[in-house]
Design an enzyme around this catalytic site. Structure first.
Site, PDB file in Angstrom:
ATOM      1  N   ALA A  10       0.861  -1.183   0.000  1.00 45.84           N
ATOM      2  CA  ALA A  10       0.000   0.000   0.000  1.00 45.84           C
ATOM      3  C   ALA A  10       0.895   1.230   0.000  1.00 45.84           C
ATOM      4  O   ALA A  10       1.812   1.338   0.817  1.00 45.84           O
ATOM      5  CB  ALA A  10      -0.892   0.002   1.232  1.00 45.84           C
ATOM      6  N   ILE A  50       4.582  -1.164   3.118  1.00 42.96           N
ATOM      7  CA  ILE A  50       4.415   0.241   2.761  1.00 42.96           C
ATOM      8  C   ILE A  50       5.275   0.591   1.552  1.00 42.96           C
ATOM      9  O   ILE A  50       6.500   0.445   1.578  1.00 42.96           O
ATOM     10  CB  ILE A  50       4.789   1.164   3.937  1.00 42.96           C
ATOM     11  CG1 ILE A  50       4.020   0.761   5.194  1.00 42.96           C
ATOM     12  CG2 ILE A  50       4.524   2.612   3.561  1.00 42.96           C
ATOM     13  CD1 ILE A  50       2.521   0.811   5.071  1.00 42.96           C
ATOM     14  N   LYS A  51       4.611   1.059   0.490  1.00 47.46           N
ATOM     15  CA  LYS A  51       5.333   1.519  -0.695  1.00 47.46           C
ATOM     16  C   LYS A  51       5.769   2.970  -0.494  1.00 47.46           C
ATOM     17  O   LYS A  51       4.964   3.827  -0.154  1.00 47.46           O
ATOM     18  CB  LYS A  51       4.461   1.404  -1.953  1.00 47.46           C
ATOM     19  CG  LYS A  51       4.304  -0.018  -2.450  1.00 47.46           C
ATOM     20  CD  LYS A  51       3.477  -0.080  -3.714  1.00 47.46           C
ATOM     21  CE  LYS A  51       4.304   0.165  -4.948  1.00 47.46           C
ATOM     22  NZ  LYS A  51       3.531  -0.109  -6.190  1.00 47.46           N
ATOM     23  N   ILE A  52       7.048   3.190  -0.745  1.00 50.16           N
ATOM     24  CA  ILE A  52       7.664   4.498  -0.532  1.00 50.16           C
ATOM     25  C   ILE A  52       8.320   4.943  -1.839  1.00 50.16           C
ATOM     26  O   ILE A  52       9.027   4.158  -2.472  1.00 50.16           O
ATOM     27  CB  ILE A  52       8.756   4.403   0.564  1.00 50.16           C
ATOM     28  CG1 ILE A  52       8.167   3.897   1.883  1.00 50.16           C
ATOM     29  CG2 ILE A  52       9.475   5.728   0.741  1.00 50.16           C
ATOM     30  CD1 ILE A  52       7.332   4.891   2.628  1.00 50.16           C
TER      31      ILE A  52
END
Length: 217
Positions: free
Chosen positions: A56, A82-84
């Site tokens: 996400a 977590i997509k960064i």
């Protein structure tokens, strides 16, 4: 090689799961917007369907805001990653989040030097975008080969997710080069099983069987 599906569509995810080959899911703001539903609810549903990692993406661009958003997203389910974005602010966020035990997937990677920094920062995953490089007449799969070599040289634990896959040959080369993961649109997953000789063989077997039944009366 693990196979993730690159979608936020629940029916596509369920079908890929039922194929027995699904290891995880990647989403992004575009894919979630395409479904037209509240993003957090959609992510909750995806996490109920899939046991593996579900990526996400944060929207914030400053590291402190990324971290705050990531902490909230990580509460959705234990398998949220977590997509960064691959920026200096993003690297700062990765270091903090990984230190807190929150897994990260650094996205929008287009160079080996970017990937080197991501490995140094300790991200769980990196997502090089091969299709978008091909779109500008570069060689996306060469980037994957370079990242694999660099990560092997230095023993980085960051897993390589081949992303922005356009067609089955991207998947072929990802597997041949030894990438950890390919995240694949549903249409391309469906294409991987297809071969004309398989269809011809099935048709021939059925016709021969029917011919035998007709002869036996």
């Amino acid at each position: 090689m693990k196979i993730f599906i690159d979608t936020a569509n629940l029916e596509e995810i369920k079908q890929a799961r039922d194929f027995g080959i699904l290891d995880g899911v990647t989403t992004n703001p575009t894919l979630l917007a395409r479904e037209g539903k509240p993003p957090l609810k959609q992510l909750e549903e995806i996490c109920r369907i899939v046991d593996g990692p579900v990526s996400a993406e944060v929207i914030a661009l400053q590291s402190d805001e990324m971290v705050k958003e990531a902490r909230d997203l990580s509460k959705i389910a234990d398998n949220i990653v977590i997509k960064i974005p691959l920026t200096l602010e993003g690297l700062k966020a990765v270091k903090i989040l990984e230190g807190e035990g929150i897994k990260t997937n650094v996205t929008l990677c287009f160079s080996a030097m970017q990937a080197l920094l991501v490995g140094k920062a300790g991200a769980s995953y990196i997502s090089p975008f091969v299709g978008r490089l091909d779109d500008i007449s570069d060689d996306g799969m060469r980037l994957i080969e370079d990242i694999i070599t660099i990560y092997d040289n230095y023993g980085f634990d960051t897993e390589i997710i081949v992303a922005s896959i356009r067609h089955p040959m991207h998947v072929y080369w990802a597997a041949k080069l030894g990438a950890d993961i390919a995240t694949i649109p549903f249409k391309t997953i469906s294409q991987l099983i297809k071969h004309p000789l398989t269809d011809i063989g099935i048709d021939r077997f059925l016709k021969d069987w029917q011919s035998l039944q007709d002869n036996l009366g």
